[in-house]
Structures are given as C-alpha cells and as structure tokens.
Scaffold this active site. Structure first.
Site, PDB file in Angstrom:
ATOM      1  N   GLN A   9       0.836  -1.201   0.000  1.00 17.69           N
ATOM      2  CA  GLN A   9       0.000   0.000   0.000  1.00 17.69           C
ATOM      3  C   GLN A   9       0.870   1.250   0.000  1.00 17.69           C
ATOM      4  O   GLN A   9       1.853   1.347   0.732  1.00 17.69           O
ATOM      5  CB  GLN A   9      -0.911  -0.018   1.226  1.00 17.69           C
ATOM      6  CG  GLN A   9      -2.087   0.924   1.147  1.00 17.69           C
ATOM      7  CD  GLN A   9      -3.128   0.601   2.202  1.00 17.69           C
ATOM      8  OE1 GLN A   9      -3.160  -0.507   2.743  1.00 17.69           O
ATOM      9  NE2 GLN A   9      -3.985   1.561   2.508  1.00 17.69           N
ATOM     10  N   SER A  85       4.429  -5.806   3.156  1.00 15.63           N
ATOM     11  CA  SER A  85       3.090  -5.746   3.744  1.00 15.63           C
ATOM     12  C   SER A  85       2.071  -6.425   2.824  1.00 15.63           C
ATOM     13  O   SER A  85       2.113  -7.635   2.641  1.00 15.63           O
ATOM     14  CB  SER A  85       2.720  -4.290   4.037  1.00 15.63           C
ATOM     15  OG  SER A  85       1.557  -4.226   4.826  1.00 15.63           O
ATOM     16  N   LEU A  86       1.151  -5.672   2.212  1.00 18.63           N
ATOM     17  CA  LEU A  86       0.176  -6.266   1.294  1.00 18.63           C
ATOM     18  C   LEU A  86       0.863  -7.074   0.196  1.00 18.63           C
ATOM     19  O   LEU A  86       0.375  -8.135  -0.222  1.00 18.63           O
ATOM     20  CB  LEU A  86      -0.687  -5.170   0.658  1.00 18.63           C
ATOM     21  CG  LEU A  86      -1.574  -5.651  -0.489  1.00 18.63           C
ATOM     22  CD1 LEU A  86      -2.740  -6.450   0.025  1.00 18.63           C
ATOM     23  CD2 LEU A  86      -2.020  -4.503  -1.365  1.00 18.63           C
ATOM     24  N   ARG A 110      -8.891  -8.528   4.595  1.00 20.59           N
ATOM     25  CA  ARG A 110      -7.817  -7.813   5.308  1.00 20.59           C
ATOM     26  C   ARG A 110      -8.023  -6.312   5.206  1.00 20.59           C
ATOM     27  O   ARG A 110      -7.930  -5.576   6.200  1.00 20.59           O
ATOM     28  CB  ARG A 110      -6.462  -8.203   4.723  1.00 20.59           C
ATOM     29  CG  ARG A 110      -5.234  -7.552   5.358  1.00 20.59           C
ATOM     30  CD  ARG A 110      -3.989  -8.015   4.613  1.00 20.59           C
ATOM     31  NE  ARG A 110      -2.750  -7.628   5.242  1.00 20.59           N
ATOM     32  CZ  ARG A 110      -2.059  -6.519   4.938  1.00 20.59           C
ATOM     33  NH1 ARG A 110      -2.535  -5.680   4.034  1.00 20.59           N
ATOM     34  NH2 ARG A 110      -0.905  -6.253   5.542  1.00 20.59           N
ATOM     35  N   HIS A 189       0.179  -2.280  11.645  1.00 18.98           N
ATOM     36  CA  HIS A 189       1.385  -3.010  12.077  1.00 18.98           C
ATOM     37  C   HIS A 189       1.825  -2.607  13.490  1.00 18.98           C
ATOM     38  O   HIS A 189       2.998  -2.377  13.754  1.00 18.98           O
ATOM     39  CB  HIS A 189       2.522  -2.784  11.083  1.00 18.98           C
ATOM     40  CG  HIS A 189       2.223  -3.296   9.713  1.00 18.98           C
ATOM     41  ND1 HIS A 189       2.017  -4.633   9.449  1.00 18.98           N
ATOM     42  CD2 HIS A 189       2.053  -2.655   8.522  1.00 18.98           C
ATOM     43  CE1 HIS A 189       1.759  -4.791   8.173  1.00 18.98           C
ATOM     44  NE2 HIS A 189       1.762  -3.623   7.585  1.00 18.98           N
ATOM     45  N   GLN A 237       1.110 -10.661  10.819  1.00 18.78           N
ATOM     46  CA  GLN A 237       1.612  -9.542  10.023  1.00 18.78           C
ATOM     47  C   GLN A 237       0.814  -8.269  10.254  1.00 18.78           C
ATOM     48  O   GLN A 237       1.356  -7.164  10.253  1.00 18.78           O
ATOM     49  CB  GLN A 237       1.587  -9.914   8.536  1.00 18.78           C
ATOM     50  CG  GLN A 237       2.379  -8.959   7.666  1.00 18.78           C
ATOM     51  CD  GLN A 237       1.736  -8.756   6.316  1.00 18.78           C
ATOM     52  OE1 GLN A 237       0.569  -8.391   6.218  1.00 18.78           O
ATOM     53  NE2 GLN A 237       2.488  -9.007   5.265  1.00 18.78           N
TER      54      GLN A 237
END
Length: 762
Positions: A9, A85-86, A110, A189, A237
C-alpha cells in the site's frame, strides 16, 4: 540468485493496470464479481476517489500486482519471492500458496478489517536508525508508540494513538529530526491492530493453503515461511512490524544479488540503501543429520527400523553442551577480552543479546572506568544474558588484584576471564571460593566461573587442580572466606573451563594449536582421574580463529568451545579509533610482527602487533636491543639518543623522565622512582616503557599524523578473516558487527562439517 518483489500500500496510483485488464479479461471479471464493484474502473478512472481508501486499495493493488507478474513471468524462475506488507500476498500467490481468487478474498477481508480500525496514526522518521528511534521514544515517554516498519536502516515508520503521533511529530520537528505524518486511518502493524489480527486469523481458517513452490521471506520474521505457518504469519503480520531491512539482509545472506520489483520502484530504492549499508543476515539453517543406531553386532545403519532423520541446528550443537548450558549460550563461542576497552561494553552487550558471550577488556583500565563499564553492561543486559569481565594478572602490583576482585564481587559479576597468570594468586582463589555453596543433594555449586586462558601445560594444571591449601588457609585466617568455603574448595578445580591460547594477537607465547590442545586435553584426563570431580573440565581453543575453516578444525580436534579475538577488534563495536580500524581491515596473514610487551618489557615477553603501515614493531625491538646492550641511558651513543628523541619519542629524555616521575607519584608508586634513581638500568627501562604507553595512546586516539608509531595488537587471524570476506559487504569494517561475525563463523563451520560428512558417506 534473484528475488522478485511486490510493493504494498502506497504504490497505488490512478491509471494503474490500464494495459492489463484486457489482457486478463477473465480474471478482471472474476475480481469484479468477488469485490462487488467494477475493479477496472476503480483503478483506471477512480471516479469516486476511493482508490486511496484501504478497503479499496488493497484488493486493487493485489490484482494489478498479480496481472503485472503474470505478464512478466515468461523468463527464468526466481529463487525467492518477497512482498512489502500487502505485497506479501502477491509473493505467496506467485509461490503457489493459493489461487488468484483465494488471494483476492483474503486481501478484501484484510483491507476491510484494517479500514475499520481507527483512533490512531502513523509517521515516517528519516535519517535515524531503529535503535536511535527506540531510544528517543523511551526518553520521551512514548510507551504507547510502536515501531511499525523498518524499511531501511534510516527509514523507520512508527504507529500509535493519534494524539501521541501528533505530539511526537511536533517534538521531532522542533528538534530538526525529519518526520512526516502518513495519511492513514489507523496505526497499522502495531499492537492496536490485535483485534483485527484475531478476527482475520479466524477467517483464514476457512481456506486451505498449498506448500510453497518457491521460498517466500515473511515480513514478521525476515525468515523463509516454514511449512504450515501461513495462517499464523499472515495473522501476525497485521499487528507486527514489517522487518523489511532484515528481509533484504536475509536474502543477502543467501547470496541474492538481483532484485526485480513488480510495478514500482519504491522497494528498489529501499533495497539499494540496505545493500549498500548493511551486512548479510544469516539465520540458523536446519541441517539434516541422519541419526545412526548401532546393530547388535556393532555395525551402523543410518536408517535402522525406518527411523526418520532429525532436523537439528548443527552450529548450535558444536562444542560442549554443558558449556553452553552453564553460561546460557546458544553457541559454544566466546569473544575474548581486548585490553583498554577494545572489547567494549557495546561489544559485550551485542554479543550477550545474540547468544554469545564477550569479556570486557579491562587490561590497562583504572578501577573507576571498569566500574563505569560494568554498570553500562548491566543496564543493557537485564534478562540474564551472559557476559564476563577480563581479570588480567598485574605482575608489577599483585595487591591491586584484590581491589579489582572486590569490585567484581560488589557488582555480582559471575564470569571472569583470567589471563597472563603463571601461578595461582590469592585474589583469584578468593573470587572462586566466595561463589561456592552446597546444593540440596550435597553437590558443590560454583556461582563464580573462571575461564582460564593458558598457553603452557603447567599453568593449565594449576587451574585444573583445587585451590592451593596455603592460599585457602590465608584467606580463612583473614576471615575473607568461611570454613565451609574452604571445605568445598577441595572438591572443585579452580576452573572448569581452560582456554588453550595458541599464537594470538597481543601477549603471546607463540604456541601451536595442534601441539598445545592435545597436550592439555591429555593433562585434563589425568587430572580428572586423580581428583574424580563430579563435573568434567572443558578445554577450549583460542588463537588463529578467524574463519569457519579454523573453527571447524578446533571442533574436530575436540575443543569444547572456541574463543575469538583479533577478528572482533575491526568491528563497529570495538573500542578503538577509526584510524586503527581503517588499517586493520586491509591486512593479510603476513602483516603482523612480534615486539616486546610494554608491561613486561624487562623480561622480554612478546606481543603480536600490526606491522603493515606502521613502524612500532621495529622501533620497539630496537629499544629492547638497546636495553640489553647498555646499562644506562648515558652509555647509549649521543647520535642514537638524538634519533630516539626526534623520531621515536618526539620529546627529550628529560621531559619523558619528568612525566614518568609524575605518573608514579599519582599512582602511589614512588618506590619505582627511588629504585630508578639508584639503578640507571631501571631508569632506562622506565623511559623506554613510556614509549609503549605513548604509542598505545596514539592508536586509541587515532592520531593519524603520527601513524608510524601506532601500537596495535592483532593477530594473523584477522588477515585470514579479511581474505574470507573480500568482495562482500563485510569487507568494510563499518559493516562488521561482532555477533554477525560469530554467526557466520559458526554456521560456516557447521556447513563445512556437514559437507565433510557427506563426502565420507559417499
């Protein structure tokens, strides 16, 4: 080796994927049906300005990443997939963990969960390392802010409640620290995402996942995904920091040199900074060891009764299990002390936190400074991590040893490294016996551990035997120990850990490892038979250990542990000057020499020192030759004295003598002055010994203008290490860290031993 990377992202933009939707029309229609809106319109036109919203961003970016990868995947298969991340979902898709449809459903859920979270914010801190950011957070009382992303060594993202983020942004800006608020709806996060992570984990259980066909490095651990851990790691995560820097370092450690980014250049810029400024990270690898079971007739079959092979970390099993257990170590590996704090508190702390043990270098250090450094170490190692302090025999002032021991006892130091001893001394016995007590089963518990560095069998024997009765009686009479201490002392050796020191940097007897180690191992067997101690004596090896090959040889010879030295003095944590480190990082195995030891000048003891680029060794040997040739300074030819004053000392003999007298008065050694004034040869020795202190100071201060006189203790092991790391990031000392050197040596030794075993089996 090659890794393919998928951005997360923040890399989305209006118009993304416009050339791909027609190419993957079937998948585009399927995606729109799953999501319930026109995905192509969202990505290309974004008419309602929703592309920047988390619940829309994540499925859109996942889809475009996937299409871009499909369009570009006709070449050779990469060795690893990674994602930020993503982007990790795209990495798992590429590794065939799940189908495109399954992945889209996962990121849709998510994104919805993360979008629903609120009440917090994030900010990016630039120009500071993660340790510095954590320190600032602690000092400012920002206990509610977490580290969310470690993107590069100097790009750290923090997350927490919005009011705290606003406050720290203002404070950092006032202090000229670069910080930028991120336009997000929640503290991603971080601990505040725990509810979302818990709900997402339940959702993940609705799906089945396949074994990865290509390794994927997880954001949470910076290690490859283990089998069966996809649900756990994807859930973690959401609430855990993204370990991007260590992810790239892990790939560096595995030999990856080519990085291809899908659809962006954001990650590529991060990778460039990491690879230029960081060292490789080598994690413990699972090495398959076939468990052999003997038949009745004594033959061996590695697969008796179909027994499965056991996966064990060989590098953490090298050496003595009892040694590791007694000291709380992951590895049977110790970093020895280096005088005057070259083995610094920072070095000791870093080792202690990563499963090794280091010894603070106290040689030549006043008690006040030793105390200060012990306090520093204890403030950092608060969870029982191992550390030790060097205890160097003071040949000229044995009484000072008792003062040093009292300090160590005061601060509860339980591990010491005894070095330069030729015979047992009261201070050592006092320390050892004060830590003795009787256990519940009548056994003797030794709370004070001594690792004795020896280079001669007769000295090893002194430490292998119980404390001398004469010294024990004296301590008992002085009421420094109890009768129980004295009784228990007869049942244990002065040290259970003997470190055989072969030729090494600094003080050395120039012993040969392959000669000394077997001799002292044999001596151990004899002593154990004579005394029948309840516990075995361990014998380790030091000197010349700077590569995995050297460590492998030590363990094959039966060393219970190894001790490194010179390789650690050319690291970020070493407490010497950058100028010294610059000289040391380029030396080879032939670039050292032997010179007189300043603290034992008169008896001709030797130290191994740097030769390349400096003149200290030649000049120190010249002084020793003059000392042996003449009985006083007055006998030395005037021309020679002039040369010494101009090129060696850079001041007159009379000025030096005044400094020596002043020093002796300050440390309470007036008797030395009287002795020297009565004996001209003693005066000459003191003047010449001044040069050794002077050259030490020059090196520690990094006085590059007088580099020729630098006295730098080091061994040829560092030259071997330099050759081993040539062409890698560790070629520069600025990218060498003591713990990473230790891991590399131990893992390398394990691999060599495994390969040797395979060769034998073949």
């Amino acid at each position: 080796m090659k890794a393919v990377m998928f951005p997360g992202q923040g890399s989305q933009y209006k118009g993304m994927g416009k050339d791909l939707f027609n190419q993957f029309r079937e998948e585009t229609i399927l995606a729109s049906e799953i999501l319930g809106y026109d995905l192509e319109e969202l990505c290309v036109k974004d008419p309602e300005r929703q592309l920047g919203k988390t619940q829309f961003t994540q499925p859109a970016l996942y889809t475009v990443n996937a299409f871009t990868h499909y369009a570009n995947s006709s070449g050779s298969k990469p060795d690893f997939f990674i994602g930020h991340s993503l982007g990790e979902y795209n990495a798992l898709l590429a590794a065939e963990a799940f189908s495109f449809e399954t992945g889209l459903k996962l990121v849709q859920k998510r994104g919805a969960l993360m979008a629903a979270a609120s009440g917090g914010g994030m900010a990016a801190v630039l120009g500071l390392k993660v340790d510095a950011v954590q320190k600032l957070l602690a000092e400012g009382g920002y206990s509610d802010i977490d580290i969310a992303n470690i993107n590069t060594p100097t790009q750290i993202v923090i997350a927490g409640p919005q009011d705290s983020i606003d406050r720290i942004v203002q404070e950092f800006e006032e202090r000229k620290i670069k910080i930028f608020p991120l336009f997000v709806s929640a503290p991603f996060h971080s601990r505040y995402m725990k509810p979302a992570a818990t709900e997402f984990k339940e959702y993940l259980h609705n799906f089945n996942f396949s074994a990865l066909q290509t390794p994927v490095i997880a954001n949470v651990t910076a290690k490859p995904y283990p089998d069966g851990q996809i649900i756990e790691l994807l859930a973690q995560q959401i609430e855990s920091s993204v370990q991007w820097t260590d992810t790239i370092r892990t790939l560096m450690g595995k030999g990856v040199t080519e990085y291809e980014e899908i659809g962006s250049v954001i990650l590529t810029k991060m990778v460039n900074e990491i690879t230029e400024n960081c060292t490789p990270l080598i994690h413990e690898e699972e090495i398959v060891i076939e468990t052999a079971k003997p038949h009745v007739n004594g033959s061996v079959n590695g697969k008796v009764n179909g027994e499965a092979s056991k996966k064990e970390c060989l590098s953490t099993r090298l050496g003595s299990h009892e040694f590791r257990k007694d000291y709380g170590l992951k590895y049977a590996y110790v970093a020895g002390s280096m005088y005057r704090g070259i083995a610094s508190p920072q070095l000791v702390v870093r080792l202690g936190k990563t499963g090794f043990m280091g010894f603070l270098g106290t040689g030549g250090m006043p008690l006040a400074e030793i105390e200060k450094n012990i306090i520093k170490i204890q403030e950092e190692l608060t969870n029982g991590e191992p550390y030790g302090v060097n205890f160097l025999h003071n040949l000229n002032d044995p009484a000072s040893e008792m003062k040093a021991i009292e300090l160590l006892l005061l601060y509860g130091v339980t591990n010491i490294e005894a070095s330069a001893y030729m015979q047992m001394m009261p201070a050592l016995v006092y320390y050892r016996l004060k830590g003795l007590q009787k256990g519940s089963n009548g056994e003797v518990i030794c709370k004070h551990n001594i690792i004795a560095k020896v280079s001669r069998p007769e000295v090893a024997e002194v430490f292998m035997r119980p404390a001398p009765e004469k010294i024990v009686r004296h301590l008992l009479e002085e009421e420094l120990i109890t009768a129980e201490h004295a009784a228990l002392s007869k049942k244990v050796p002065m040290s259970y850990d003997i470190c055989v020191e072969a030729d090494s940097g600094g003080h050395t007897d120039r012993g040969i490892a392959m000669v000394l180690l077997p001799s002292i191992q044999r001596l151990r067997a004899d002593i154990m038979t004579e005394y029948g101690y309840d516990k075995g004596i361990r014998v380790g090896l030091a000197g010349g250990i700077g590569t995995p090959q050297a460590a492998t040889c030590a363990y094959i010879m039966g060393a219970d542990f190894i001790v490194t030295g010179s390789v650690n003095q050319c690291t970020v944590e070493a407490g010497t000057s950058d100028a010294v480190k610059d000289l040391l990082q380029d030396i080879n195995v032939q670039d050292t020499d032997y010179a007189p030891a300043g603290d034992m000048f008169e008896i001709g003891a030797k130290v191994q020192v740097l030769r390349r680029g400096v003149l200290f060794a030649a000049r120190a040997n010249k002084l020793y030759a003059l000392y042996n040739q003449y009985n006083s300074l007055d006998e030395i030819p005037e021309k020679t004295l002039t040369q010494l004053e101009k090129t060696y000392f850079e001041k007159s003999i009379s000025e030096i003598w005044n400094e020596v007298r002043e020093y002796c008065r300050n440390v309470g050694a007036e008797a030395e002055i009287t002795k020297a004034e009565q004996n001209p040869k003693n005066k000459m020795a003191l003047v010449f010994r001044w040069y050794f202190g002077y050259t030490n100071r020059l090196a520690f201060e990094g006085n590059i203008e007088n580099k020729a006189n630098f006295q730098i203790h080091t061994g040829s092991a560092l030259g071997a290490f330099n050759q081993w790391v040539k062409g890698t990031p560790m070629e520069s000392w600025k990218k060498r860290h003591v713990d990473e050197i230790g891991v590399n040596i131990m893992v390398g030794a394990a691999k060599l031993l495994e390969n040797t075993a395979l060769m034998v089996n073949n």
